[in-house]
Design an enzyme around this catalytic site. Sequence first.
Site, short mmCIF file in Angstrom:
data_model
loop_
_atom_site.label_atom_id
_atom_site.label_comp_id
_atom_site.label_asym_id
_atom_site.label_seq_id
_atom_site.Cartn_x
_atom_site.Cartn_y
_atom_site.Cartn_z
N GLN A 16 0.80 -1.23 0.00
CA GLN A 16 0.00 0.00 0.00
C GLN A 16 0.84 1.28 0.00
OE1 GLN A 16 -2.63 -1.74 3.32
NE2 GLN A 16 -4.00 -0.38 2.22
N HIS A 113 1.30 -9.01 5.01
CA HIS A 113 0.17 -8.08 4.90
C HIS A 113 -0.34 -8.17 3.46
CE1 HIS A 113 -1.68 -4.31 6.87
NE2 HIS A 113 -2.38 -4.56 5.79
N GLU A 158 -4.56 -9.55 9.67
CA GLU A 158 -5.98 -9.76 9.36
C GLU A 158 -6.29 -10.97 8.48
OE1 GLU A 158 -7.89 -6.26 7.90
OE2 GLU A 158 -7.55 -5.15 9.74
N GLU A 367 -4.01 -1.08 14.44
CA GLU A 367 -4.54 -0.13 13.45
C GLU A 367 -5.79 0.50 14.02
OE1 GLU A 367 -5.39 -1.52 9.42
OE2 GLU A 367 -3.54 -2.70 9.45
N SER A 421 -5.48 2.41 -0.90
CA SER A 421 -6.47 1.62 -0.17
C SER A 421 -6.95 0.50 -1.10
CB SER A 421 -7.63 2.53 0.22
OG SER A 421 -8.75 1.77 0.57
N LYS A 428 -9.21 7.38 -1.03
CA LYS A 428 -9.64 7.10 0.35
C LYS A 428 -8.44 7.33 1.26
CE LYS A 428 -12.20 3.56 2.94
NZ LYS A 428 -12.66 2.15 2.97
N TYR A 430 -6.26 8.10 4.60
CA TYR A 430 -6.20 7.84 6.03
C TYR A 430 -5.02 8.55 6.70
CZ TYR A 430 -9.33 3.68 6.01
OH TYR A 430 -10.39 2.80 5.93
#
Length: 466
Positions: A16, A113, A158, A367, A421, A428, A430
């Site tokens: 990312q 990830h 995740e 996170e 994202s 988007k 953050y």
Amino acid sequence: MINKNFLWGTATASYQCEGGWNEGGRVPSLWDVYLHENNLENGNDASDHYHKYKEDIRLMKEGGHKAYRFSIAWPRIIINDKGEVNPEGVQFYHNIIDECLKNGIEPFVTLFHWDLPQYLEDKGGWAEREICDAYVEYAKVCFKEYGDKVTYWSTFNEPRYYVFSGYKIGNYPPGIDDTQKTIQASFYMMLANALTVGVFREMKMKGQIGIVHSYAPIFGVDDSLETKIAMRKADNYFNNWILDTAIKGEIPIDMLGMLNEKYDLSFMKEADFEAIKNNTVDFAGLNYYARALIKPYTGGESILRINNKGSEAKGSSKVVVKGWFEQVFDNPDSTYTEWDTEIYPQGLYHGIIRAYEKYKVPIFITENGVAFYEDVPNEKSVDDQGRIHFLNEHINAILNAIDDGAEVLGYFIWSTMDLYSWKNGHEKRYGLVGVDFENNFERKPKASYYWYKKVCESNGTAIERS
Ligand code: BGP
């Protein structure tokens, strides 16, 4: 009382933020291939962290950070199915880790990830058992290379989100809807977690190893028995199969019973359960964006629709798991982001208390953050008061949980800088630091960056408490 060594930090993930997708000997990941083939916005350049990591780490230091959570890209380290190691890729993460340490920043390293090398996806990816061995070999290389510099390791980011999105919802690669494969991929990921923890112990690594989970604390719409039963099933679906498995070494037996009625679980071997039982993690990394508000299932087919893009996103989410539960996305008392994520800081307080009572291991909030559409190119610095308010409320919830006895040892805002994202591209945002993607990836710290500096430097006393 908050620990004096509390790790205040921010977080990113390799695909990312790095860019440099075909530089330094990196081979394609399944994300590169999937996004290129489907002509979707990709992370080829992402935030250009591959070239700007020194500037980013300098900004972390100047912003008072004590830690940086990032992931290692497997396709930079092991470049084919023979296990060949790529020295340039290995060196890249030495550079990042060394730069962190030089600046007094604790590296908090995630091994996976989501950027699986495509050569492994071609062999069936996480749905096939062989991947566990490949993952363990990759982890060994990382432990050997970076083990004397890194104290905090996470095996996976995740597993739930990755597996459900890729194998069931189908909005992430490999982009299929296949429940049998969803179960296999979930199981093999948790098995790989256990085997890697085992290797970590055998290699007598210093430091600690945990897992990072997309935590959705479960709440019910009422106190009825039907709702309570739905809540238990939802807790298994969202949380228990990761946290019980990784921390207690037990896959929830009622969930296995339900799955066994419809699917073939014979691929799960006795030795696997043994490995899971014997190799549990040291800490829980909890990513918190929102709770899951649950009502009983009342009929119809399963529908899983989340994380839609752009103007279609708001109001479009639906999660119904046939026979199990339905998630509520239109609670009249709640506020939601433009992407249908409920804003509910109390959920973080209750979630931490519950997790700590149940598992009794240290917790890191790995996170937490909020996305907005922001006009970074045309602003000198984005005045993101909405983000500051969001973060203040969530950190307040953590501090309340600590006051009530939970052992929380660190907090990472998603994300360090604006980045790619998954499926939503670059709009988007953050980041605490804005990135002007059109203008040489210029870094522009937002108001929240300066606010967070005060929070880090005061060890949390700058938070407005309630
Ligand atoms: C988590 C992932 C991150 C990040 C974040 C925000 O699930 O670990 O990689 O993407 O969510 O999600 P999104 O970018 O979909 O808004």
